[in-house]
Motif scaffolding. Structure first.
Motif, PDB file in Angstrom:
ATOM      1  N   CYS A   1     -16.314  10.282  18.338  1.00 66.24           N
ATOM      2  CA  CYS A   1     -15.084  10.329  18.359  1.00 66.24           C
ATOM      3  C   CYS A   1     -14.311   9.847  16.968  1.00 66.24           C
ATOM      4  O   CYS A   1     -13.089  10.362  16.557  1.00 66.24           O
ATOM      5  N   ALA A   2     -14.775   8.769  16.164  1.00 65.80           N
ATOM      6  CA  ALA A   2     -14.350   8.312  15.204  1.00 65.80           C
ATOM      7  C   ALA A   2     -14.534   9.620  14.040  1.00 65.80           C
ATOM      8  O   ALA A   2     -13.685   9.562  13.125  1.00 65.80           O
ATOM      9  N   LYS A   3     -15.800  10.015  14.010  1.00 67.08           N
ATOM     10  CA  LYS A   3     -16.135  11.074  12.946  1.00 67.08           C
ATOM     11  C   LYS A   3     -15.085  12.391  13.300  1.00 67.08           C
ATOM     12  O   LYS A   3     -14.872  12.749  12.112  1.00 67.08           O
ATOM     13  N   GLU A   4     -14.902  12.745  14.207  1.00 63.25           N
ATOM     14  CA  GLU A   4     -13.675  13.955  14.452  1.00 63.25           C
ATOM     15  C   GLU A   4     -12.484  13.615  13.791  1.00 63.25           C
ATOM     16  O   GLU A   4     -11.752  14.085  13.329  1.00 63.25           O
ATOM     17  N   THR A   5     -11.952  12.248  14.118  1.00 61.79           N
ATOM     18  CA  THR A   5     -10.657  11.760  13.601  1.00 61.79           C
ATOM     19  C   THR A   5     -10.729  11.574  12.108  1.00 61.79           C
ATOM     20  O   THR A   5      -9.966  12.120  11.361  1.00 61.79           O
ATOM     21  N   ALA A   6     -11.861  11.103  11.553  1.00 61.53           N
ATOM     22  CA  ALA A   6     -12.028  10.938  10.012  1.00 61.53           C
ATOM     23  C   ALA A   6     -11.925  12.560   9.591  1.00 61.53           C
ATOM     24  O   ALA A   6     -11.504  12.608   8.573  1.00 61.53           O
ATOM     25  N   GLY A   7     -12.639  13.403  10.272  1.00 62.64           N
ATOM     26  CA  GLY A   7     -12.552  14.771   9.608  1.00 62.64           C
ATOM     27  C   GLY A   7     -11.179  15.254   9.569  1.00 62.64           C
ATOM     28  O   GLY A   7     -10.930  16.086   8.349  1.00 62.64           O
ATOM     29  N   SER A   8     -10.450  14.901  10.659  1.00 67.11           N
ATOM     30  CA  SER A   8      -8.982  15.437  10.749  1.00 67.11           C
ATOM     31  C   SER A   8      -8.271  14.958   9.473  1.00 67.11           C
ATOM     32  O   SER A   8      -7.674  15.729   8.812  1.00 67.11           O
ATOM     33  N   LEU A   9      -8.632  13.641   9.027  1.00 65.62           N
ATOM     34  CA  LEU A   9      -7.957  12.985   8.087  1.00 65.62           C
ATOM     35  C   LEU A   9      -8.229  13.541   6.889  1.00 65.62           C
ATOM     36  O   LEU A   9      -7.449  13.721   6.042  1.00 65.62           O
ATOM     37  N   LEU A  10      -9.585  13.658   6.601  1.00 66.34           N
ATOM     38  CA  LEU A  10      -9.942  14.153   5.367  1.00 66.34           C
ATOM     39  C   LEU A  10      -9.505  15.719   5.059  1.00 66.34           C
ATOM     40  O   LEU A  10      -9.581  15.716   3.746  1.00 66.34           O
ATOM     41  N   ALA A  11      -9.436  16.333   6.091  1.00 59.24           N
ATOM     42  CA  ALA A  11      -8.820  17.703   5.831  1.00 59.24           C
ATOM     43  C   ALA A  11      -7.487  17.567   5.307  1.00 59.24           C
ATOM     44  O   ALA A  11      -6.901  18.486   4.801  1.00 59.24           O
ATOM     45  N   ASP A  12      -6.742  16.624   5.839  1.00 57.56           N
ATOM     46  CA  ASP A  12      -5.330  16.601   5.309  1.00 57.56           C
ATOM     47  C   ASP A  12      -5.035  15.739   4.094  1.00 57.56           C
ATOM     48  O   ASP A  12      -3.733  15.529   3.598  1.00 57.56           O
TER      49      ASP A  12
ATOM     50  N   ALA B   1      -2.164  12.416   0.045  1.00 61.03           N
ATOM     51  CA  ALA B   1      -2.393  11.776  -1.369  1.00 61.03           C
ATOM     52  C   ALA B   1      -1.318  11.675  -2.139  1.00 61.03           C
ATOM     53  O   ALA B   1      -0.918  11.093  -2.948  1.00 61.03           O
ATOM     54  N   ARG B   2      -0.349  12.552  -1.817  1.00 68.62           N
ATOM     55  CA  ARG B   2       0.940  12.886  -2.656  1.00 68.62           C
ATOM     56  C   ARG B   2       2.018  11.692  -2.158  1.00 68.62           C
ATOM     57  O   ARG B   2       3.119  11.857  -2.833  1.00 68.62           O
ATOM     58  N   ARG B   3       1.899  11.188  -0.940  1.00 74.56           N
ATOM     59  CA  ARG B   3       2.726  10.305  -0.627  1.00 74.56           C
ATOM     60  C   ARG B   3       2.946   9.046  -1.513  1.00 74.56           C
ATOM     61  O   ARG B   3       1.797   8.371  -1.915  1.00 74.56           O
ATOM     62  N   ARG B   4       4.002   8.486  -1.662  1.00 73.73           N
ATOM     63  CA  ARG B   4       4.133   7.173  -2.682  1.00 73.73           C
ATOM     64  C   ARG B   4       4.296   6.076  -1.550  1.00 73.73           C
ATOM     65  O   ARG B   4       4.489   6.146  -0.524  1.00 73.73           O
ATOM     66  N   VAL B   5       3.080   5.135  -1.885  1.00 72.44           N
ATOM     67  CA  VAL B   5       2.725   4.132  -0.997  1.00 72.44           C
ATOM     68  C   VAL B   5       2.611   2.635  -1.873  1.00 72.44           C
ATOM     69  O   VAL B   5       2.589   2.804  -3.276  1.00 72.44           O
ATOM     70  N   ALA B   6       2.900   1.471  -1.447  1.00 75.31           N
ATOM     71  CA  ALA B   6       2.711   0.381  -2.036  1.00 75.31           C
ATOM     72  C   ALA B   6       1.709   0.299  -3.042  1.00 75.31           C
ATOM     73  O   ALA B   6       0.489   0.669  -2.474  1.00 75.31           O
ATOM     74  N   ASP B   7       1.611  -0.408  -4.035  1.00 73.36           N
ATOM     75  CA  ASP B   7       0.513  -0.578  -4.824  1.00 73.36           C
ATOM     76  C   ASP B   7      -0.355  -1.689  -4.508  1.00 73.36           C
ATOM     77  O   ASP B   7      -1.614  -1.466  -4.535  1.00 73.36           O
ATOM     78  N   ASP B   8       0.153  -2.630  -3.720  1.00 73.78           N
ATOM     79  CA  ASP B   8      -0.762  -3.653  -3.171  1.00 73.78           C
ATOM     80  C   ASP B   8      -0.242  -4.047  -1.472  1.00 73.78           C
ATOM     81  O   ASP B   8       0.620  -4.976  -1.422  1.00 73.78           O
ATOM     82  N   PRO B   9      -0.850  -3.305  -0.735  1.00 73.52           N
ATOM     83  CA  PRO B   9      -0.502  -3.428   0.775  1.00 73.52           C
ATOM     84  C   PRO B   9      -0.519  -4.965   1.270  1.00 73.52           C
ATOM     85  O   PRO B   9       0.088  -5.383   1.627  1.00 73.52           O
ATOM     86  N   LEU B  10      -1.790  -5.833   0.869  1.00 72.77           N
ATOM     87  CA  LEU B  10      -1.617  -7.351   1.028  1.00 72.77           C
ATOM     88  C   LEU B  10      -0.592  -8.064   0.542  1.00 72.77           C
ATOM     89  O   LEU B  10       0.092  -8.746   1.406  1.00 72.77           O
ATOM     90  N   ALA B  11      -0.367  -7.689  -0.635  1.00 75.70           N
ATOM     91  CA  ALA B  11       0.827  -8.512  -1.254  1.00 75.70           C
ATOM     92  C   ALA B  11       2.211  -8.107  -0.402  1.00 75.70           C
ATOM     93  O   ALA B  11       3.096  -9.204  -0.376  1.00 75.70           O
ATOM     94  N   THR B  12       2.461  -6.969   0.049  1.00 77.52           N
ATOM     95  CA  THR B  12       3.486  -6.785   0.512  1.00 77.52           C
ATOM     96  C   THR B  12       3.535  -7.179   1.972  1.00 77.52           C
ATOM     97  O   THR B  12       4.682  -7.529   2.521  1.00 77.52           O
ATOM     98  N   LEU B  13       2.671  -7.499   2.549  1.00 73.99           N
ATOM     99  CA  LEU B  13       2.286  -7.994   3.886  1.00 73.99           C
ATOM    100  C   LEU B  13       2.727  -9.317   3.860  1.00 73.99           C
ATOM    101  O   LEU B  13       3.504  -9.727   4.727  1.00 73.99           O
ATOM    102  N   ARG B  14       2.290  -9.959   2.921  1.00 73.65           N
ATOM    103  CA  ARG B  14       2.436 -11.538   2.490  1.00 73.65           C
ATOM    104  C   ARG B  14       4.126 -11.708   2.329  1.00 73.65           C
ATOM    105  O   ARG B  14       4.697 -12.650   2.835  1.00 73.65           O
ATOM    106  N   ALA B  15       4.691 -10.676   1.721  1.00 66.12           N
ATOM    107  CA  ALA B  15       6.334 -10.789   1.308  1.00 66.12           C
ATOM    108  C   ALA B  15       6.779 -10.589   2.530  1.00 66.12           C
ATOM    109  O   ALA B  15       8.016 -11.223   2.615  1.00 66.12           O
ATOM    110  N   TRP B  16       6.544  -9.821   3.571  1.00 63.19           N
ATOM    111  CA  TRP B  16       6.934  -9.458   4.963  1.00 63.19           C
ATOM    112  C   TRP B  16       6.837 -10.831   5.769  1.00 63.19           C
ATOM    113  O   TRP B  16       7.418 -10.782   6.861  1.00 63.19           O
ATOM    114  N   GLY B  17       6.130 -11.791   5.441  1.00 63.89           N
ATOM    115  CA  GLY B  17       6.040 -13.024   6.099  1.00 63.89           C
ATOM    116  C   GLY B  17       4.481 -13.229   7.005  1.00 63.89           C
ATOM    117  O   GLY B  17       4.379 -14.051   7.800  1.00 63.89           O
ATOM    118  N   HIS B  18       3.772 -12.306   6.739  1.00 66.68           N
ATOM    119  CA  HIS B  18       2.624 -12.137   7.458  1.00 66.68           C
ATOM    120  C   HIS B  18       1.417 -13.029   6.602  1.00 66.68           C
ATOM    121  O   HIS B  18       1.667 -13.355   5.284  1.00 66.68           O
TER     122      HIS B  18
END
Length: 449
Positions: free
Chosen positions: A374-385, A390-407
């Motif tokens: 089940c996991a392998k099928e989903t990973a295959g779909s993600l990797l095909a996409d 990869a062209r989407r802009r995302v945060a440089d440091d997800p953990l730092a952002t989570l902490r800034a959001w109060g987590h």
């Protein structure tokens, strides 16, 4: 570099992360495995019975994956719910998110009296003896002399077995001290495990079933009249292998009986459907069952004949359902997130960057190993996409952002500190590692107090 969040650190989540980092088509994928709890492993930690040491040893394999250099464990971060990170905000941090959130809600019986004091879901009972920090402390076994477990699958077998175990058998496990004390003081001497269909259709695995007959303090009894109603019981040759072996185990119990000297008895019943949980003085007093018979089409029908079974504790183990996660589409009829090969569908169209794996994808079916393909099928779909993701802009440091959001994320070193604290707790009790059963204790051990 592709950054992926996997929500859920049970087997489906860990196997998804493993599939993403061990492939070579898209090099350098980095994965954060998020969990609402500060502890990893999901149902392997909080759902596998404590006396199943071989299955619990799977934690070692999951641990090896989570220690991969491109995988990070991020606990104590809730996704969805009040105060949680929404799916939309997660996509600000990661190129893709895979939801492996399981099926957390138990199915209900839908009968009168189901909510009486003394009537619980098996999920509640398992959470209690597994030290889940959300478990509500309750006197599950206080004053109970007889228990009814409704269901004939592996969870029902686990629950019946734990009720019939002696304290000496449970002490070497990681059962929390309070639950161990309550089980040691239990007056339960009869456990009725009851299913609406016959032994040829029950959902046990044979290994689990055989364990009931190997318990040193309990004997197993079956009713010959129940068995006679199953048309496949007399000649199980045409059944699938697992069902055939189950029938053979039950036949062995019926023919051999059990030593009368054992202090507890597990009565395995078939072709009985619950119609009411009975009440006395405001609490559970038993269960009324209707006798069923095969309907000729693979199901059963009621006969209008009834039987009452006395009990002061009722545990339902009739399956699980997925629960909606706010911000994700949900198919209420199936209890799953709609998807195509793991890609989340919004209005029938794949949602860019959102995926599912595990029970929330396919429903609560299969065993732990079923999560790998089940996991392998989903990973295959993600990797095909991946090129588009990869062209989407995302945060440089997800953990730092989570902490800034109060987590306040608990990372792998925090989990290792919890492990050390549980080992130390066990030593003070003269036992092996003993689970910390509450949020405050877990977070303090992780350095989050």
């Amino acid at each position: 570099m592709l950054r992926v969040a996997v929500v859920g650190s049970g087997p489906s989540g860990v196997y998804t992360a493993q599939s993403l980092v061990e492939q070579t088509a898209v090099p350098g994928v980095r994965v954060h495995v998020l969990d609402r709890l500060p502890c990893p492993y999901g149902l392997v930690r909080y759902g596998v019975a404590p006396d199943h040491e071989k299955i619990k040893s799977l934690q070692g394999s999951l641990r090896a994956v989570l220690e991969h250099e491109r995988i990070g464990f991020v606990g104590n971060v809730e996704v969805g719910g009040a105060g949680g990170v929404t799916p939309a905000r997660l996509l600000e941090l990661y190129h893709a998110v895979v939801y492996c959130v399981g099926a957390a809600r138990d199915r209900r019986l839908g009968v009168p009296g189901e909510d009486l004091p003394g009537s619980f879901s098996a999920t509640d009972f398992v959470s209690w003896y597994s030290a889940h920090p959300d478990a509500v402390p309750d006197g599950f076994v206080l004053e109970a002399r007889s228990a009814v477990v409704i269901g004939v699958g592996n969870v029902a077998v686990d629950v019946a077995r734990i009720l019939a175990r002696g304290p000496g058998e449970l002490r070497p496990t990681d059962v929390p001290e309070a639950a161990l004390g309550a089980l040691a003081a239990s007056r339960v001497r009869e456990v009725h495990m009851v299913g609406r269909r016959g032994p040829s259709q029950a959902k046990f695995t044979t290994k689990e079933l055989r364990e009931l007959g190997a318990m040193p303090r309990a004997r197993v009894e079956v009713e010959p009249a129940d068995l006679a109603l199953d048309p496949a019981y007399a000649d199980p040759a045409g059944l699938p292998a697992v069902n055939r072996r189950n029938v053979e185990v039950v036949r062995g119990w019926a023919e051999a009986g059990g030593p009368e000297s054992r202090e507890r008895v597990i009565r395995v019943r078939f072709f009985l459907r619950p119609v009411e949980v009975l009440e006395r003085a405001g609490r559970v007093a038993g269960v009324r069952f209707e006798r069923t018979v095969p309907d000729g089409a693979g199901g059963v029908r009621g006969t209008g004949a009834y039987e009452d079974v006395e009990a002061q504790l009722v545990l339902r183990a009739v399956g699980y359902r997925g629960v909606p996660l706010e911000g994700l589409p949900f198919d209420a009829a199936r209890g799953t997130v709609p998807h195509a090969a793991g890609r989340v569908l919004r209005g029938g169209v794949p949602s860019a960057g959102e995926y599912v794996a595990g029970w929330i994808k396919r429903g609560p079916t299969g065993v732990i190993g079923s999560n790998r393909p089940c996991a392998k099928e989903t990973a295959g779909s993600l990797l095909a996409d991946a090129p588009a993701l990869a062209r989407r802009r995302v945060a440089d440091d997800p953990l730092a952002t989570l902490r800034a959001w109060g987590h306040r994320p608990v990372e792998w070193p925090g989990w290792l500190s919890i492990e050390q604290a549980e080992a130390a707790l066990g030593r003070t009790l003269g036992r092996g590692p003993v689970k910390i059963p509450d949020w405050s204790g877990l977070l303090a051990a992780a350095g989050q107090d």
